[in-house]
Design a protein around this motif. Structure first.
Motif, short mmCIF file in Angstrom:
data_model
loop_
_atom_site.label_atom_id
_atom_site.label_comp_id
_atom_site.label_asym_id
_atom_site.label_seq_id
_atom_site.Cartn_x
_atom_site.Cartn_y
_atom_site.Cartn_z
N TYR A 197 -57.16 7.53 -5.91
CA TYR A 197 -57.04 7.17 -4.48
C TYR A 197 -57.61 5.78 -4.18
CZ TYR A 197 -56.38 12.25 -4.37
OH TYR A 197 -55.96 13.54 -4.63
N GLY A 198 -57.55 4.87 -5.19
CA GLY A 198 -57.97 3.49 -4.95
C GLY A 198 -59.31 3.12 -5.55
N HIS A 199 -59.85 3.93 -6.48
CA HIS A 199 -61.13 3.65 -7.14
C HIS A 199 -60.90 3.48 -8.64
CE1 HIS A 199 -62.26 5.87 -3.47
NE2 HIS A 199 -63.42 5.24 -3.53
N ASP A 200 -61.82 2.78 -9.31
CA ASP A 200 -61.80 2.78 -10.75
C ASP A 200 -62.53 4.01 -11.27
OD1 ASP A 200 -64.57 2.27 -10.71
OD2 ASP A 200 -64.33 0.12 -11.08
N ASP A 201 -62.55 4.22 -12.57
CA ASP A 201 -63.13 5.44 -13.13
C ASP A 201 -64.62 5.52 -12.93
OD1 ASP A 201 -60.65 6.34 -13.92
OD2 ASP A 201 -60.81 5.55 -15.96
N ALA A 202 -65.26 4.38 -12.66
CA ALA A 202 -66.70 4.38 -12.40
C ALA A 202 -67.02 4.68 -10.94
CB ALA A 202 -67.30 3.04 -12.81
#
Length: 513
Positions: A197-202
């Motif tokens: 939803y618009g985030h990186d895996d971190a």
């Protein structure tokens, strides 16, 4: 079959006086707000006959809601999201609260540019209940009043009330006890869980409009609309245990761009003969419609259907501005209405509104009187048994009028009422009725005034819903009369005007030209 307004009620309003809510219980209230949904983005007709657009989309649960409630065929909002949502929450017209364009970053106006005209110093930080931030309108909240009177208040989805790092950005600030995914963002980076939803895996945001609070769904294949619906149902499961009435503001990010494909419905619409872009958009609409159905199913399964008011609305017209068609094909259009989001023509401001209030709204009924987005404030309070006149307005004027009399058939608050719009901005997209306009609707007539050019357009929006015939030259006396009333209303509300750069002075009011 289209249900008509009962003839013997037409003189009074649109509905009929009915029995009080069963056992005197205060009703639960669900306000289902859709983002950027046009008047025709549904299989429910808001015109005398179904249109090609109505036949394009599949919204069986909107049909279900309409069969059990009342359709309002002349419901209005602002042309842009933030102004509408701020008016809904505070009861103030956008000309008064001054959040006349969309908000996002603190102290950063989200305006387009014009070589000769500067935008006014509008309230680009949004609305708030405290006066601690510049360029903010301080106003009341009907949600806070619901909470103070004993309601459990729930926010799910898009907020868009105040800019980032201002008090108004948080739904908690407005009286919501529960907030799921509501931030300052006015759209979303993506509906796809595969992209977090618009985030990186971190967990870092890749865009300011990444959806927050849905980490449990990352990588699960759960479309954002479905994730928000599941979370809403969990909050209702909890609310049921509280033994108090609840208010759910189900504010989907759908059907705002990006036009991501909802995999549950996309293939079906391709097989129906829609283009890839049309099918993607239709899948967004059907996913939103499934959410309505899931929530209606919950209230029925939990024995709350007869004591739950459901209100369905969109915040502005469908996005149909020409420059958004970058691949040569629009994803929607609002015919028979003209233009779309950002425009003060009907395509930008006329919205689908359905109300189901058991014991009050005649099933399958229709109301052809006009209402405005700020009317939700006094209407919802009255539905909840709170006297709008006695409630705490924090010293601010409430521009909205309750449309309960239209539902109960006891009066017509739209009679001789003037609706006002003010959009003293350059948006950045092109299309008719967009940029540097204000407008007034009174009875059957609508006047649009362009601050930059001085042009005035006059339309009979009852007989000419598509605004194809400008009557200004034929009816100069009416133009003058509406120009004066529009100008007086704007001045009274403290409305802002664009500024001519060469002189540093505001452009003229409508009655000065």
């Amino acid at each position: 079959m289209r249900s008509m307004v009962w003839p013997f009620l037409a003189a009074m309003g649109c509905g009929a006086t009915a029995a009080q809510d069963s056992a005197g219980k205060r009703p639960n209230i669900m306000l289902f707000m859709v983002d950027d949904m046009g008047w025709q983005d549904t299989s429910v007709p808001f015109t005398p006959e179904a249109t090609d657009n109505n036949r394009k989309y599949l919204t069986p649960n909107m049909e279900r809601l309409a069969r059990s409630g009342m359709r309002f065929t002349q419901a209005y909002a602002c042309a842009i999201s933030s102004p509408s949502r701020c008016s809904m929450l505070t009861g103030a017209n956008a000309a008064r609260h001054g959040v006349t364009n969309w908000t996002l970053h603190r102290d950063r106006p989200e305006d387009g540019r014009n070589d000769s005209i500067a935008m006014p110093d509008w309230n680009y930080n949004g609305i708030s209940r405290v006066g601690s931030i510049n360029n903010t309108f301080v106003g009341p909240s009907f949600v806070q009043e619901l909470k103070d009177s004993g309601y459990h208040t729930i926010h799910v989805g898009k907020a868009h009330f105040g800019a980032f790092d201002t008090p108004g950005e948080s739904p908690h600030h407005w009286g919501f006890e529960v907030n799921i995914a509501g931030t300052a963002a006015g759209g979303l980076a993506t509906y796809l869980s595969e992209r977090n939803y618009g985030h990186d895996d971190a967990g870092n945001k890749l865009a300011p409009n990444a959806i927050e609070g849905l980490e449990k769904y990352w990588g699960t294949g759960t479309f954002a609309t479905e994730a928000l619906t599941r979370e809403a149902i969990k909050t209702l499961d909890k609310a049921k245990k509280y033994n108090q009435p609840w208010f759910l503001y189900m504010a989907h990010y759908a059907i705002h761009v990006p036009i991501d494909r909802d995999p549950r419905f996309y293939r079906k619409h391709l097989d129906r003969g829609l283009s890839e872009k049309e099918a993607a958009y239709a899948s967004l609409i059907e996913g939103m419609d499934k959410s309505i159905g899931d929530l209606l199913d919950w209230v029925e399964a939990n024995g709350e259907a007869d004591n739950t008011i459901v209100i369905f609305m969109s915040d502005n017209g469908g996005l149909a501005a020409s420059t958004e068609w970058r691949d040569g094909e629009p994803h929607t259009q609002n015919a028979p209405l003209r233009s779309g989001k950002g425009s003060l023509l009907e395509g930008g401001i006329r919205e689908p509104l359905i109300v189901r209030w058991p014991g009050h709204t005649p099933s399958g009924s229709e109301c052809d009187r006009y209402v405005m987005i700020e009317d939700f404030y006094p209407t919802i309070l009255e539905m909840a048994g709170i006297d709008p006149e006695a409630s705490d307005h924090y010293g601010h004027a409430i521009d909205g009028r309750s449309f309960v009399p239209l539902i109960d058939g006891t009066g017509d608050p739209s009679a001789d009422r003037a609706l006002i719009w003010n959009y003293p901005h350059v948006w950045g997209l092109e299309g008719p009725g967009i940029d540097l306009n204000c407008a007034i609707r009174k009875n059957r007539w609508k006047l649009i005034y362009n601050y930059a050019t001085g042009r005035k357009e006059l339309y009979d929006v009852v007989s000419d819903i598509g605004e194809t015939r400008d009557r200004a030259a034929e009816l100069p006396d009416l133009v003058r009369q509406l120009s004066v009333e529009l100008s007086d209303s704007l001045r009274s509300a403290g409305a802002m005007r664009p500024i001519l750069k060469s002189t540093g002075k505001p452009l003229p009011w409508p009655d000065a030209r």
